[in-house]
Design a protein around this motif. Structure first.
Motif, PDB file in Angstrom:
ATOM      1  N   ARG A  20     -10.412   2.060  -6.325  1.00 34.88           N
ATOM      2  CA  ARG A  20      -9.795   2.125  -7.652  1.00 34.88           C
ATOM      3  C   ARG A  20      -8.863   3.346  -7.647  1.00 34.88           C
ATOM      4  O   ARG A  20      -9.335   4.484  -7.589  1.00 34.88           O
ATOM      5  N   TRP A  21      -7.582   3.054  -7.643  1.00 37.29           N
ATOM      6  CA  TRP A  21      -6.550   4.068  -7.458  1.00 37.29           C
ATOM      7  C   TRP A  21      -6.087   4.650  -8.786  1.00 37.29           C
ATOM      8  O   TRP A  21      -6.018   3.944  -9.787  1.00 37.29           O
ATOM      9  N   ASN A  22      -5.707   5.943  -8.775  1.00 39.37           N
ATOM     10  CA  ASN A  22      -5.158   6.577  -9.964  1.00 39.37           C
ATOM     11  C   ASN A  22      -3.631   6.664  -9.886  1.00 39.37           C
ATOM     12  O   ASN A  22      -3.009   7.454 -10.585  1.00 39.37           O
ATOM     13  N   ILE A  23      -3.029   5.852  -9.009  1.00 38.65           N
ATOM     14  CA  ILE A  23      -1.578   5.733  -8.900  1.00 38.65           C
ATOM     15  C   ILE A  23      -1.228   4.249  -8.929  1.00 38.65           C
ATOM     16  O   ILE A  23      -2.078   3.392  -8.684  1.00 38.65           O
ATOM     17  N   ASP A  24       0.029   3.951  -9.240  1.00 35.33           N
ATOM     18  CA  ASP A  24       0.533   2.581  -9.192  1.00 35.33           C
ATOM     19  C   ASP A  24       0.834   2.270  -7.728  1.00 35.33           C
ATOM     20  O   ASP A  24       1.673   2.921  -7.106  1.00 35.33           O
ATOM     21  N   LEU A  25       0.155   1.300  -7.183  1.00 37.59           N
ATOM     22  CA  LEU A  25       0.301   0.993  -5.763  1.00 37.59           C
ATOM     23  C   LEU A  25       1.638   0.329  -5.432  1.00 37.59           C
ATOM     24  O   LEU A  25       2.004   0.217  -4.272  1.00 37.59           O
ATOM     25  N   ASP A  26       2.386  -0.077  -6.441  1.00 39.18           N
ATOM     26  CA  ASP A  26       3.717  -0.637  -6.227  1.00 39.18           C
ATOM     27  C   ASP A  26       4.803   0.437  -6.290  1.00 39.18           C
ATOM     28  O   ASP A  26       5.972   0.159  -6.131  1.00 39.18           O
ATOM     29  N   SER A  27       4.387   1.689  -6.501  1.00 41.77           N
ATOM     30  CA  SER A  27       5.338   2.802  -6.551  1.00 41.77           C
ATOM     31  C   SER A  27       5.633   3.298  -5.135  1.00 41.77           C
ATOM     32  O   SER A  27       4.983   2.905  -4.166  1.00 41.77           O
ATOM     33  N   GLU A  28       6.592   4.194  -5.029  1.00 38.96           N
ATOM     34  CA  GLU A  28       6.903   4.798  -3.728  1.00 38.96           C
ATOM     35  C   GLU A  28       5.678   5.533  -3.174  1.00 38.96           C
ATOM     36  O   GLU A  28       5.382   5.463  -1.981  1.00 38.96           O
ATOM     37  N   GLU A  29       4.935   6.214  -4.045  1.00 35.90           N
ATOM     38  CA  GLU A  29       3.721   6.928  -3.625  1.00 35.90           C
ATOM     39  C   GLU A  29       2.680   5.943  -3.081  1.00 35.90           C
ATOM     40  O   GLU A  29       2.031   6.208  -2.070  1.00 35.90           O
ATOM     41  N   GLY A  30       2.525   4.807  -3.736  1.00 33.78           N
ATOM     42  CA  GLY A  30       1.595   3.781  -3.269  1.00 33.78           C
ATOM     43  C   GLY A  30       2.022   3.194  -1.933  1.00 33.78           C
ATOM     44  O   GLY A  30       1.204   3.012  -1.029  1.00 33.78           O
ATOM     45  N   ARG A  31       3.311   2.900  -1.790  1.00 33.27           N
ATOM     46  CA  ARG A  31       3.809   2.352  -0.522  1.00 33.27           C
ATOM     47  C   ARG A  31       3.624   3.346   0.615  1.00 33.27           C
ATOM     48  O   ARG A  31       3.293   2.966   1.737  1.00 33.27           O
ATOM     49  N   GLU A  32       3.804   4.632   0.326  1.00 32.50           N
ATOM     50  CA  GLU A  32       3.592   5.664   1.347  1.00 32.50           C
ATOM     51  C   GLU A  32       2.115   5.728   1.751  1.00 32.50           C
ATOM     52  O   GLU A  32       1.795   5.877   2.931  1.00 32.50           O
ATOM     53  N   ALA A  33       1.213   5.616   0.787  1.00 30.36           N
ATOM     54  CA  ALA A  33      -0.219   5.608   1.111  1.00 30.36           C
ATOM     55  C   ALA A  33      -0.548   4.428   2.016  1.00 30.36           C
ATOM     56  O   ALA A  33      -1.267   4.574   3.012  1.00 30.36           O
ATOM     57  N   PHE A  34      -0.016   3.242   1.702  1.00 32.04           N
ATOM     58  CA  PHE A  34      -0.249   2.064   2.549  1.00 32.04           C
ATOM     59  C   PHE A  34       0.331   2.259   3.945  1.00 32.04           C
ATOM     60  O   PHE A  34      -0.265   1.855   4.939  1.00 32.04           O
ATOM     61  N   ARG A  35       1.526   2.871   4.024  1.00 33.14           N
ATOM     62  CA  ARG A  35       2.132   3.124   5.338  1.00 33.14           C
ATOM     63  C   ARG A  35       1.228   4.024   6.178  1.00 33.14           C
ATOM     64  O   ARG A  35       0.986   3.761   7.353  1.00 33.14           O
ATOM     65  N   MET A  36       0.694   5.083   5.558  1.00 31.39           N
ATOM     66  CA  MET A  36      -0.191   5.995   6.280  1.00 31.39           C
ATOM     67  C   MET A  36      -1.467   5.287   6.726  1.00 31.39           C
ATOM     68  O   MET A  36      -1.938   5.488   7.851  1.00 31.39           O
ATOM     69  N   ILE A  37      -2.031   4.465   5.857  1.00 28.60           N
ATOM     70  CA  ILE A  37      -3.244   3.721   6.215  1.00 28.60           C
ATOM     71  C   ILE A  37      -2.947   2.772   7.365  1.00 28.60           C
ATOM     72  O   ILE A  37      -3.715   2.672   8.320  1.00 28.60           O
ATOM     73  N   HIS A  38      -1.817   2.075   7.280  1.00 36.23           N
ATOM     74  CA  HIS A  38      -1.444   1.092   8.306  1.00 36.23           C
ATOM     75  C   HIS A  38      -1.239   1.736   9.675  1.00 36.23           C
ATOM     76  O   HIS A  38      -1.553   1.119  10.702  1.00 36.23           O
ATOM     77  N   THR A  39      -0.731   2.952   9.711  1.00 35.72           N
ATOM     78  CA  THR A  39      -0.463   3.605  10.991  1.00 35.72           C
ATOM     79  C   THR A  39      -1.609   4.546  11.378  1.00 35.72           C
ATOM     80  O   THR A  39      -2.381   4.250  12.275  1.00 35.72           O
ATOM     81  N   GLU A  40      -1.741   5.649  10.662  1.00 41.42           N
ATOM     82  CA  GLU A  40      -2.724   6.674  11.026  1.00 41.42           C
ATOM     83  C   GLU A  40      -4.164   6.224  10.775  1.00 41.42           C
ATOM     84  O   GLU A  40      -5.041   6.450  11.610  1.00 41.42           O
ATOM     85  N   GLY A  41      -4.408   5.614   9.626  1.00 48.46           N
ATOM     86  CA  GLY A  41      -5.773   5.202   9.289  1.00 48.46           C
ATOM     87  C   GLY A  41      -6.316   4.152  10.236  1.00 48.46           C
ATOM     88  O   GLY A  41      -7.450   4.258  10.708  1.00 48.46           O
ATOM     89  N   VAL A  42      -5.509   3.150  10.535  1.00 50.02           N
ATOM     90  CA  VAL A  42      -5.946   2.111  11.467  1.00 50.02           C
ATOM     91  C   VAL A  42      -6.184   2.711  12.850  1.00 50.02           C
ATOM     92  O   VAL A  42      -7.122   2.327  13.551  1.00 50.02           O
ATOM     93  N   ARG A  43      -5.378   3.693  13.221  1.00 46.64           N
ATOM     94  CA  ARG A  43      -5.582   4.365  14.517  1.00 46.64           C
ATOM     95  C   ARG A  43      -6.951   5.048  14.557  1.00 46.64           C
ATOM     96  O   ARG A  43      -7.656   4.995  15.574  1.00 46.64           O
ATOM     97  N   VAL A  44      -7.355   5.673  13.448  1.00 44.64           N
ATOM     98  CA  VAL A  44      -8.674   6.310  13.373  1.00 44.64           C
ATOM     99  C   VAL A  44      -9.765   5.260  13.606  1.00 44.64           C
ATOM    100  O   VAL A  44     -10.697   5.475  14.384  1.00 44.64           O
ATOM    101  N   PHE A  45      -9.654   4.112  12.943  1.00 44.07           N
ATOM    102  CA  PHE A  45     -10.633   3.039  13.160  1.00 44.07           C
ATOM    103  C   PHE A  45     -10.670   2.626  14.628  1.00 44.07           C
ATOM    104  O   PHE A  45     -11.740   2.518  15.231  1.00 44.07           O
ATOM    105  N   ARG A  46      -9.518   2.363  15.210  1.00 42.65           N
ATOM    106  CA  ARG A  46      -9.456   1.841  16.584  1.00 42.65           C
ATOM    107  C   ARG A  46     -10.046   2.801  17.612  1.00 42.65           C
ATOM    108  O   ARG A  46     -10.460   2.373  18.686  1.00 42.65           O
TER     109      ARG A  46
END
Length: 99
Positions: free
Chosen positions: A10-36
Motif C-alpha cells: 500500500r503505497w503513499n505515492i501515485d504509482l502512475d507518477s514519475e516517482e512511481g515509475r522510478e520506483a518500479f524501474r529500481m525494483i525491475h533492475t536492482e530489486g530483481v537482481r537482489v532476488f536472483r
C-alpha cells in the motif's frame, strides 16, 4: 512443493507518477537482481492493482531459503528509499497446487 510469499503493498505515492515509475524501474533492475542472488529463488512477479496498491509474489525452493532471501530484499527496499513509500502486508506458505 515450493514456498510462496504474497505481499500487498500500500503505497503513499501515485504509482502512475514519475516517482512511481522510478520506483518500479529500481525494483525491475536492482530489486530483481537482489532476488536472483539468493539461493533457492525461483521467480518474482509484481502486479499493479490500482494507483496506490501492488501485489507481489515471490517463489522459493523452500521456506528455509525463502525467509532469509525475502529479508535481504526488504533490507534492499530500506536502503533504496523505497520502503518509506509503502507499507507491506505479507502472507506466506507452502504451494499446494501448481501448473
Amino acid at each position: 512443493m515450493s514456498y510462496l510469499r504474497c505481499t500487498i503493498g500500500r503505497w503513499n505515492i501515485d504509482l502512475d507518477s514519475e516517482e512511481g515509475r522510478e520506483a518500479f524501474r529500481m525494483i525491475h533492475t536492482e530489486g530483481v537482481r537482489v532476488f536472483r542472488q539468493q539461493p533457492g529463488f525461483i521467480r518474482y512477479r509484481l502486479m499493479l492493482a490500482d494507483p496506490t496498491t501492488t501485489i507481489a509474489v515471490a517463489e522459493w525452493e523452500s521456506e528455509e531459503l525463502g525467509k532469509p532471501g525475502a529479508q535481504r530484499y526488504r533490507e534492499w527496499l530500506r536502503s533504496s528509499g523505497i520502503a518509506e513509500k509503502l507499507s507491506l502486508e505479507t502472507y506466506d506458505g507452502e504451494v499446494v497446487a501448481a501448473s
